[in-house]
Design a protein around this motif. Structure first.
Motif, PDB file in Angstrom:
ATOM      1  N   ASP A  23       0.205  -5.755 -13.253  1.00 29.79           N
ATOM      2  CA  ASP A  23       0.710  -4.667 -14.078  1.00 29.79           C
ATOM      3  C   ASP A  23       0.831  -3.362 -13.313  1.00 29.79           C
ATOM      4  O   ASP A  23       1.578  -2.472 -13.726  1.00 29.79           O
ATOM      5  CB  ASP A  23      -0.228  -4.449 -15.276  1.00 29.79           C
ATOM      6  N   ALA A  24       0.074  -3.228 -12.237  1.00 30.95           N
ATOM      7  CA  ALA A  24       0.054  -1.961 -11.505  1.00 30.95           C
ATOM      8  C   ALA A  24      -0.350  -2.172 -10.059  1.00 30.95           C
ATOM      9  O   ALA A  24      -1.007  -3.154  -9.709  1.00 30.95           O
ATOM     10  CB  ALA A  24      -0.928  -0.996 -12.174  1.00 30.95           C
ATOM     11  N   VAL A  25       0.051  -1.181  -9.247  1.00 33.31           N
ATOM     12  CA  VAL A  25      -0.355  -1.122  -7.851  1.00 33.31           C
ATOM     13  C   VAL A  25      -0.944   0.261  -7.593  1.00 33.31           C
ATOM     14  O   VAL A  25      -0.529   1.248  -8.195  1.00 33.31           O
ATOM     15  CB  VAL A  25       0.823  -1.389  -6.880  1.00 33.31           C
ATOM     16  N   GLY A  26      -1.924   0.307  -6.690  1.00 32.76           N
ATOM     17  CA  GLY A  26      -2.542   1.567  -6.316  1.00 32.76           C
ATOM     18  C   GLY A  26      -2.292   1.877  -4.852  1.00 32.76           C
ATOM     19  O   GLY A  26      -2.393   0.989  -4.000  1.00 32.76           O
ATOM     20  N   VAL A  27      -1.960   3.140  -4.580  1.00 32.71           N
ATOM     21  CA  VAL A  27      -1.709   3.601  -3.224  1.00 32.71           C
ATOM     22  C   VAL A  27      -2.770   4.647  -2.898  1.00 32.71           C
ATOM     23  O   VAL A  27      -2.913   5.640  -3.627  1.00 32.71           O
ATOM     24  CB  VAL A  27      -0.294   4.197  -3.098  1.00 32.71           C
ATOM     25  N   VAL A  28      -3.519   4.424  -1.833  1.00 30.99           N
ATOM     26  CA  VAL A  28      -4.676   5.259  -1.483  1.00 30.99           C
ATOM     27  C   VAL A  28      -4.255   6.384  -0.540  1.00 30.99           C
ATOM     28  O   VAL A  28      -3.705   6.131   0.536  1.00 30.99           O
ATOM     29  CB  VAL A  28      -5.785   4.399  -0.840  1.00 30.99           C
TER      30      VAL A  28
END
Length: 180
Positions: A23-28
């Protein structure tokens, strides 16, 4: 159940996440992180994902992401920042409730699986659980806490890179255990 893969650093991983049904991706954007992505590259990743999967910009402080926050659907930081799309990341019971989601990370970003305090159930409808999750232990977390969602990073990595088969195993384990 909402499922996010965090620490995404390339377009190919975004495409894999979409294909697998994340459902989602995270970019650090936290510079000391081994998953760190510079601002300009983070914007490119957000634009690549736009309209296909939800995006989270992730760091410790809001000041570290504020220049690019507008490109992302959610801002995930370890402080109660005054933004409407805040995902408040913490390992402590939060004061107040001015956040859209609460991301509880027992590992405090270390990727080590930990214990979960009883107070988490107060936030169940907007709770995202993170910290050392993998395809083996995520079922217990889902059954014990019944959170809104789960977040994985190191639990789907091999050699420091997101691994397609591990990503697939993780989301299948979530989907097999999210009926309650």
């Amino acid at each position: 159940m909402f499922v996010k893969v965090c620490g995404v650093s390339d377009k190919e991983t975004i495409d894999k996440a979409i294909e697998l049904g994340y459902d989602a991706v995270g970019v650090v954007l936290y510079p000391p992180s081994k998953r760190y992505v510079p601002d300009a590259e983070a914007v490119k990743l957000a634009e690549h994902a736009k309209g296909r999967v939800s995006t989270f910009v992730v760091s410790v402080l809001y000041t570290e992401v504020m220049k690019v926050a507008g490109y992302f659907d959610y801002v995930q930081v370890f402080e109660n920042a005054p933004v409407p799309n805040l995902v408040y990341a913490t390992a402590e019971k939060p004061e107040g409730s001015k956040f859209q989601y609460l991301l509880y990370d027992a590992s405090r970003g270390s990727g080590k699986f930990g214990e979960f305090p009883a107070w988490l159930t107060e936030y169940r409808e907007r709770l995202i659980v993170a910290g050392g999750l993998n395809s083996v232990n995520v079922a217990k977390v889902i059954n014990d806490l019944r959170p809104f969602g789960v977040d994985v990073s190191s639990g789907v990595e091999k050699g420091g890179k997101k691994d397609y088969d591990m990503m697939k195993d993780f989301i299948e384990s979530v989907r097999d255990n999210d009926e309650f």
